[in-house]
Enzyme design. Structure first.
Site, PDB file in Angstrom:
ATOM      1  N   ARG A 185       0.819  -1.216   0.000  1.00  0.00           N
ATOM      2  CA  ARG A 185       0.000   0.000   0.000  1.00  0.00           C
ATOM      3  C   ARG A 185       0.849   1.261   0.000  1.00  0.00           C
ATOM      4  NH1 ARG A 185      -2.512   2.864   4.562  1.00  0.00           N
ATOM      5  NH2 ARG A 185      -4.225   4.151   3.777  1.00  0.00           N
ATOM      6  N   TYR A 241     -13.419  -2.183   5.592  1.00  0.00           N
ATOM      7  CA  TYR A 241     -12.528  -1.841   6.688  1.00  0.00           C
ATOM      8  C   TYR A 241     -12.919  -0.571   7.435  1.00  0.00           C
ATOM      9  CZ  TYR A 241      -9.197  -4.725   3.961  1.00  0.00           C
ATOM     10  OH  TYR A 241      -8.565  -5.717   3.255  1.00  0.00           O
ATOM     11  N   CYS A 292     -27.740  -1.090  -4.695  1.00  0.00           N
ATOM     12  CA  CYS A 292     -28.892  -1.224  -3.799  1.00  0.00           C
ATOM     13  C   CYS A 292     -28.446  -1.912  -2.519  1.00  0.00           C
ATOM     14  CB  CYS A 292     -30.014  -2.010  -4.487  1.00  0.00           C
ATOM     15  SG  CYS A 292     -30.763  -1.085  -5.836  1.00  0.00           S
TER      16      CYS A 292
END
Length: 379
Positions: free
Chosen positions: A244, A283, A308
């Protein structure tokens, strides 16, 4: 830095929802890691963003790849990685992963004692240690807690090492990864100290791999100093596995405003949602946003996607310029990691295109899917 004009241009060329990446930030993030960790060997955690163009950039920069699935191993091989450039990780490796790892000459990260019997003959191995620490991140992102599914207990280390020796495998060292998006840097110091205490069990080692998981604003130099001290306890080379950190800030999700509404709350409706960016729902991740329209005053609303599903929200209580109209652009920031990688076809929604800004021009690095492609395997 990508300007508003760059982002408007990308949306006009490729449509929305759209993932865009800035090559300069990809390079800058890697430089920050190299500056902090100096002589450490760097492995890119493919799961953060597996796009082949990004992998080729990492390969060209000399990084190895940490793979946690057969598909990721195939991607690494596709961009030319083999042997000392591949780590095979994961708590439940398939036969295909063991076979491919052996064929490629990869190093396996052993996740449980019983895995010794599954390794191909003469495997190179790191033993993953679970330090049993609670860390400052979401429960779903904590991988070094005592109750997580990863790694072996320190008490099982000696017997596992003996089993590896008896099976004629090559133990290269230890592996540690305590989680992702860890907020408190002290968590790393505690984990590194705990693993350094295992020197009395292991003796000298070739490698200490301390994983990644650093927050985007983390003090990398401070973390690196503690990691080097832990590696020195074993006389080991330090390895790190950022994912990340290397790609998150390079990426944005561009989405258009579809309208607004009020129920018990105020909503700005978007053409992107949980199928494009699952992290907020999965998360509770909070992504900063950048509105590409300008107006006097502001309003606070939730950012709602088109699904939805009541949980289809990209943000809550987000302050935006007032007066948004249908078609206005919004950029969801820090979206280069675990974003496009987690996009799905739920609701038969095609996964978005991806584009890279490099050398002062846009390049399409993943085309937008068509609905026919989604159901092609069903016919």
């Amino acid at each position: 830095m990508l300007t508003d004009a760059h982002l408007h241009q990308a949306a006009a060329i490729f449509g929305t929802p759209l993932y865009v990446y800035d090559a300069a930030e990809l390079d800058a993030a890697l430089e920050r890691v190299r500056d902090a960790f100096t002589d450490a060997r760097i492995w890119y955690a493919i799961k953060a963003n597996p796009n082949l163009t990004i992998l080729r950039r990492m390969q060209a920069a000399g990084l190895g790849f940490e793979c946690v699935s057969p598909g990721e191993m195939a991607r690494a091989e596709k961009v030319g990685a083999a042997g000392e450039q591949i780590l095979v990780n994961g708590p439940a490796k398939s036969d295909a992963e063991y076979e491919a790892g052996a064929r490629l000459g990869a190093t396996f990260i052993l996740d449980r004692p019983s895995e010794v019997a599954l390794l191909p003959p003469g495997s190179k191995v790191l033993i993953r240690i679970n330090p049993g620490l609670d860390v400052s991140t979401h429960d779903h992102l904590a991988t070094g807690a005592a109750g997580s599914k990863f790694g072996i207990r320190p008490d099982d280390l000696s017997a596992t090492m003996q089993a590896l020796r008896q099976a004629d495998h090559s133990l290269r060292g230890l592996h540690l990864h305590i989680g992702s998006s860890v907020r408190d840097p002290a968590d790393f110091g505690a984990a590194f100290a705990r693993i350094a205490d295992l020197r009395a069990v292991t003796g000298a080692l070739e490698v200490l791999d301390v994983g990644g998981g650093w927050g985007l604003d983390a003090d990398l130099h401070g973390i690196a100093a503690r990691a080097r001290a832990a590696a020195a306890a074993f006389g080991a080379q330090l390895w790190v596995e950022p994912g990340r950190y290397l790609v998150a800030r390079a990426g944005m999700l561009l989405t258009r405003v579809m309208g607004s509404k009020s129920t018990g709350r105020d909503f700005t409706l978007l053409d992107a949602g949980m199928t494009e960016l699952l992290r907020p729902m999965l998360y509770g991740a909070e992504h900063p946003v950048r509105a590409l329209w300008h107006a006097e005053g502001s309003l606070v609303s939730d950012l709602a996607g088109p699904a939805c599903e009541s949980g289809d929200l990209l943000g809550r209580d987000v302050s935006l310029p007032a007066g948004a109209v249908r078609g206005d652009l919004l950029a969801v920031l820090d979206a280069g990691a675990y974003a496009a990688a987690m996009s799905s076809n739920y609701l038969t929604r095609p996964r978005p295109a991806e584009a890279l800004w490099d050398a002062q021009e846009w390049a399409l690095i993943r085309r937008r899917e068509g609905v026919e492609e989604i159901w092609a395997a069903e016919e």
